[in-house]
Motif scaffolding. Structure first.
Motif, mmCIF file in Angstrom:
data_model
loop_
_atom_site.group_PDB
_atom_site.id
_atom_site.type_symbol
_atom_site.label_atom_id
_atom_site.label_comp_id
_atom_site.label_asym_id
_atom_site.label_seq_id
_atom_site.Cartn_x
_atom_site.Cartn_y
_atom_site.Cartn_z
ATOM 1 N N MET A 285 0.854 -1.173 0.000
ATOM 2 C CA MET A 285 0.000 0.000 0.000
ATOM 3 C C MET A 285 0.898 1.233 0.000
ATOM 4 O O MET A 285 1.801 1.346 0.802
ATOM 5 C CB MET A 285 -0.906 -0.026 1.220
ATOM 6 N N GLY A 286 0.655 2.155 -0.924
ATOM 7 C CA GLY A 286 1.475 3.348 -1.040
ATOM 8 C C GLY A 286 0.712 4.606 -0.666
ATOM 9 O O GLY A 286 -0.492 4.581 -0.409
ATOM 10 N N GLY B 184 -4.096 8.580 -0.627
ATOM 11 C CA GLY B 184 -4.306 9.953 -1.076
ATOM 12 C C GLY B 184 -3.514 10.938 -0.225
ATOM 13 O O GLY B 184 -3.130 10.654 0.899
ATOM 14 N N ILE B 185 -3.262 12.100 -0.789
ATOM 15 C CA ILE B 185 -2.558 13.181 -0.103
ATOM 16 C C ILE B 185 -3.551 14.310 0.101
ATOM 17 O O ILE B 185 -4.181 14.771 -0.852
ATOM 18 C CB ILE B 185 -1.348 13.679 -0.934
ATOM 19 N N ASP B 186 -3.691 14.760 1.331
ATOM 20 C CA ASP B 186 -4.617 15.844 1.656
ATOM 21 C C ASP B 186 -3.969 17.172 1.260
ATOM 22 O O ASP B 186 -2.998 17.600 1.873
ATOM 23 C CB ASP B 186 -4.936 15.821 3.148
ATOM 24 N N PHE B 187 -4.479 17.834 0.233
ATOM 25 C CA PHE B 187 -3.936 19.091 -0.259
ATOM 26 C C PHE B 187 -4.575 20.321 0.382
ATOM 27 O O PHE B 187 -4.265 21.438 0.006
ATOM 28 C CB PHE B 187 -4.092 19.188 -1.778
ATOM 29 N N ASP B 188 -5.452 20.143 1.360
ATOM 30 C CA ASP B 188 -6.117 21.287 1.986
ATOM 31 C C ASP B 188 -5.139 22.281 2.593
ATOM 32 O O ASP B 188 -5.340 23.489 2.527
ATOM 33 C CB ASP B 188 -7.115 20.824 3.052
#
Length: 162
Positions: free
Chosen positions: A1-2, A7-11
């Motif tokens: 798992m990568g 997902g990357i939180d861009f907030d």
């Protein structure tokens, strides 16, 4: 798992566009990381050398220089660069050029003002510091010196610096 699976939180991430302004004038430690053989519009052989700033300030920024091989000024600058890397040169051959690649050297870097054809200001090497040539050492690199494939120089000038 990568990381991309979750997902990357861009907030809370600020957008970055990169800074291509010239670095300030001064003396820097550089190394040549790539060269390419080209032909100018006039039909002359030319080397385009890409230098990398070693740091600590402005590490990995790039400076390019064109050497039109029939021009005495370009030949003299090539000789100075190779000598600044600790090389001894009496004849320029690929082996000589390859031996200077990825070797640290000192250079005075200036800023060349933009013009009608190239409106952006850019860095250029004002002079190579040959006095420290005996202490030149290999710069840390992950790959061997590289030569790019030759491409036609359709839009290149024949100036001896870039």
């Amino acid at each position: 798992m990568g990381i991309l699976d979750d997902g990357i939180d861009f907030d809370s991430v600020e957008e970055q566009s990169g800074n291509f302004d010239p670095i300030p004038e001064g003396e820097y430690t550089l190394s040549a990381v790539e060269y390419e053989e080209r032909i100018t519009k006039a039909g002359d052989e030319m080397l385009v050398i890409q230098y990398k700033v070693e740091g600590p300030n402005f590490a990995n920024r790039r400076i390019w220089e064109n050497f039109v091989l029939v021009q005495p000024v370009a030949q003299g600058r090539l000789k100075s660069w190779i000598r600044s890397t600790g090389g001894d040169i009496d004849r320029l051959k690929r082996e000589t050029l390859n031996s200077a690649m990825n070797r640290s050297f000192q250079a005075n870097v200036g800023i060349e003002k933009g013009n009608e054809q190239y409106p952006e200001d850019k860095n250029r090497i004002k002079s190579f510091k040959v006095s420290g040539a005996t202490t030149a050492k290999k710069a840390p690199v992950s790959d061997a010196p590289q030569q790019s494939e030759a491409k036609p120089a359709e839009s290149l000038q024949t100036a001896s610096w870039s």
